[in-house]
Design an enzyme around this catalytic site. Structure first.
Site, mmCIF file in Angstrom:
data_model
loop_
_atom_site.group_PDB
_atom_site.id
_atom_site.type_symbol
_atom_site.label_atom_id
_atom_site.label_comp_id
_atom_site.label_asym_id
_atom_site.label_seq_id
_atom_site.Cartn_x
_atom_site.Cartn_y
_atom_site.Cartn_z
ATOM 1 N N THR A 185 0.864 -1.180 0.000
ATOM 2 C CA THR A 185 0.000 0.000 0.000
ATOM 3 C C THR A 185 0.897 1.226 0.000
ATOM 4 O O THR A 185 1.967 1.220 0.607
ATOM 5 C CB THR A 185 -0.873 0.074 1.262
ATOM 6 O OG1 THR A 185 0.002 0.146 2.383
ATOM 7 C CG2 THR A 185 -1.757 -1.123 1.400
ATOM 8 N N GLU A 333 -5.986 -3.725 0.712
ATOM 9 C CA GLU A 333 -6.216 -4.770 1.707
ATOM 10 C C GLU A 333 -7.467 -5.588 1.408
ATOM 11 O O GLU A 333 -7.730 -6.585 2.063
ATOM 12 C CB GLU A 333 -6.359 -4.141 3.113
ATOM 13 C CG GLU A 333 -5.059 -3.579 3.679
ATOM 14 C CD GLU A 333 -4.800 -2.136 3.273
ATOM 15 O OE1 GLU A 333 -5.346 -1.693 2.236
ATOM 16 O OE2 GLU A 333 -4.057 -1.440 3.985
ATOM 17 N N LYS A 442 -13.131 18.676 11.660
ATOM 18 C CA LYS A 442 -13.960 18.741 12.861
ATOM 19 C C LYS A 442 -14.236 20.200 13.175
ATOM 20 O O LYS A 442 -13.342 20.939 13.546
ATOM 21 C CB LYS A 442 -13.240 18.076 14.039
ATOM 22 C CG LYS A 442 -13.013 16.598 13.786
ATOM 23 C CD LYS A 442 -12.402 15.900 14.974
ATOM 24 C CE LYS A 442 -12.087 14.467 14.610
ATOM 25 N NZ LYS A 442 -10.668 14.194 14.435
ATOM 26 N N TRP A 447 -18.674 16.877 12.263
ATOM 27 C CA TRP A 447 -17.772 16.554 11.161
ATOM 28 C C TRP A 447 -18.271 17.132 9.846
ATOM 29 O O TRP A 447 -19.449 17.041 9.523
ATOM 30 C CB TRP A 447 -17.648 15.031 11.005
ATOM 31 C CG TRP A 447 -16.857 14.390 12.090
ATOM 32 C CD1 TRP A 447 -16.267 15.007 13.154
ATOM 33 C CD2 TRP A 447 -16.585 12.987 12.225
ATOM 34 N NE1 TRP A 447 -15.629 14.089 13.936
ATOM 35 C CE2 TRP A 447 -15.796 12.842 13.405
ATOM 36 C CE3 TRP A 447 -16.890 11.849 11.475
ATOM 37 C CZ2 TRP A 447 -15.341 11.599 13.830
ATOM 38 C CZ3 TRP A 447 -16.439 10.622 11.907
ATOM 39 C CH2 TRP A 447 -15.671 10.492 13.070
#
Ligand code: AMP
Length: 544
Positions: A185, A333, A442, A447
């Site tokens: 990755t 993944e 934030k 959010w």
């Protein structure tokens, strides 16, 4: 009581042998590194993969050894996918866009025995080779005539290396849990982490890719595989293609708009797969050349993942190309397929805006991947399309850990893998990524989704690309800053862009400021590099 059915390991070699028997003439077209278009078939690839397997054995490669490729999408790369995995070794597809230090790290970490490379990467390898002490041999993926003039220890020519071998080779009956491929990755922090796929996970994933509500691949499709074979196995297309006999078109190193357009047109491509940035280049070309893709192309579907597909991109494909965007989500993944967005019959009744709201979501989990969202205390959140939390996944093609354990424990006590993404899931199972956990903004304890803001900004006709980052704010903790790249020759002010966003997002999400840049930083896999962007704006202060 046990069932009374045959036990057969699920092996990568069975895919190419199936293709050789059942789709021998289905085509594979590649833009070669040498220049011209090259045409071959699954039958020929199977034969040459067996020759290459014999050559690997002759060279001393043993089951479990790692064999690296540094190569674009093309037929020789496909042959190695099967030769290496089929004979029991592990194909390590190296992303050539990584920094030299990262390349050095992953080839040494993987302990690759051999590096197969496209001739264009000869200068890069020449530089790297002195720092790769364990690599015993380099093989240039070309013929004698096109061998690069470079100094590499034990340099071989692919066509000579495998050309003289017999095509008689019996693929070994490996345990299906053996490793077949390794992909690192390109994380933004720390060292890259290796995801080690098994034969079983790869074959199961290919089956999911072929299902209609997966990628819907089949023998009738001609698929342009723009997503690189060095990034999560080109989303599994080399395997899924062999499973169903789809014609595959490999663009090689030529990923510019003109080259991609020519392949779409000349090869009668029906399905194209790639990350959003490559399609932006295609759109620019179509606009500049005043092309008429709707009239010239057979393109029916475009699978987009890797980053969010903005609504404007979905609309352009529909209007200008007559093609449906299928938004998908996944990660290295996850082999990578996790979710695919297709509408349900009852959505036909929705108006264009309602349909678009759905299409912008990343979609529903494919069978094989279980998903849930959780809060900071790991409590599962409601699937109501509103609650947003960390996205966890579990399934037979989800990583259980990283190669050599370098990356730490990745599963919780119940076997869930934390994707690092933040998402909502609605009652029908449509998952919507709102952010990477480390990119959420934030503001006043709530959010703000940077992805939703970016997508809305990309809907402005003057905007080529947009990124939103959080900037420190005395009262609100953080506030969004919109950073924009304008289309060539286009004009728009910050105030205009803010006005464009009004009504499209909650009013308290509106960015406090808009900054214009020439280009945005991207990772080696085409994602916005928010960390770098935050660094670029480290000293930036929001207007009072
Ligand atoms: P990689 O392992 O490099 O393929 O990156 C996986 C990450 O890409 C995911 O965890 C997401 O953050 C992001 N990603 C992939 N597909 C999408 C998508 N359709 N929309 C938004 N983000 C995506």
């Amino acid at each position: 009581m046990l069932g009374n059915m045959q036990q057969q390991p699920l092996l990568v070699s069975s895919l190419i042998e199936h293709a050789a028997r059942n789709h021998p003439r289905a085509e594979l077209v590649s833009r070669s590194s040498e220049g011209p278009l090259h045409r071959t078939s699954y039958g020929a690839v199977a034969q040459r993969a067996r020759q290459a397997a014999n050559a690997l054995v002759r060279m001393g490669i043993k089951p479990g050894d790692r064999v690296a490729t540094l190569a674009w999408n093309g037929y020789r790369h496909m042959e190695l996918y099967y030769a290496v995995a089929g004979m029991g070794a592990v194909l390590h597809t190296v992303n050539p866009r990584l920094f030299a230090e990262q390349l050095e790290y992953i080839v040494n970490h993987a302990d690759d025995e051999v590096v197969f490379f496209d001739i264009g990467f000869a200068p890069l390898l020449e530089q790297l080779a002195p720092r790769l002490p364990n690599v015993k041999c380099y093989v240039a993926m070309t013929d004698r005539q096109h061998m690069p003039s470079c100094v590499l220890p034990k340099l071989l020519c692919y066509e000579e290396w495998m050309g003289a071998e017999s095509a008689d080779y019996e693929w070994p009956m490996l345990p299906e849990d053996s490793a077949c491929a390794l992909c690192y990755t390109s994380g933004t922090t720390g060292n890259p982490k290796g995801v080690l796929y098994s034969h079983r996970s790869t074959v199961l994933h290919a089956m999911a890719a072929c299902t209609v509500d997966g990628m819907g691949l089949g023998a009738a499709e001609t698929a342009l595989v723009v997503v690189p074979m060095f990034h999560v196995n080109a989303w599994g297309m080399p395997y899924a293609g062999a499973m169903c006999g789809a014609k595959l078109v490999f663009p090689g190193p030529a990923l510019d708009g003109a080259s991609v357009y020519a392949l779409l047109r000349d090869e009668g491509v029906t399905l194209a797969l790639g990350v959003p940035t490559v399609w932006l280049a295609l759109f620019r070309h179509v606009e500049q050349e005043k092309l008429r893709p709707r009239a010239e192309l057979l393109l029916g579907r475009v699978l987009i993942g890797g980053s969010a597909a903005p609504g404007a991109m979905i609309a352009t494909f529909a209007e200008v190309f007559g093609a449906e965007v299928i938004h998908a989500w996944g990660m290295t993944e996850l082999s990578p397929l996790g979710a695919v967005c297709r509408l349900l019959p009852r959505h036909a009744a929705l108006g264009p805006a309602g349909k678009m709201r759905l299409r912008e979501k990343q979609g529903r989990a494919v069978f094989g991947v279980a998903m849930k969202i959780v809060d900071d205390e790991d409590r599962e959140l409601a699937r109501d399309g509103k609650a947003s939390g960390r996205l966890l996944v579990r399934g037979p093609w989800v990583a259980a850990g990283y190669y050599r354990g370098d990356g730490g424990e990745v599963l919780d006590a119940d076997g869930w893998f934390d994707t690092g993404d933040v998402a909502t899931i609605d009652p029908d199972g449509y998952m919507h990524i709102t952010d990477r956990a480390k990119d959420v903004i934030k503001s006043g304890g709530e959010w703000i989704s940077s992805i939703d803001l970016e997508n809305a900004a990309m809907g402005h006709p003057a905007v080529a690309e947009a990124a939103v980052i959080g900037v420190a704010h005395e009262k609100w903790q953080e506030r969004p800053l919109l950073v924009v790249v304008l289309k060539a020759g286009a004009q728009a002010s910050g105030a205009e862009l803010r006005a464009h966003l009004e009504g499209k997002v909650a009013s308290w999400w509106l960015p406090d400021d808009v900054q214009f840049v020439e280009q945005l930083p991207h990772t080696a896999t085409g994602k916005l590099q928010k960390m770098k962007l935050r660094e670029m704006f480290r000293d930036y202060r929001l207007p009072a």
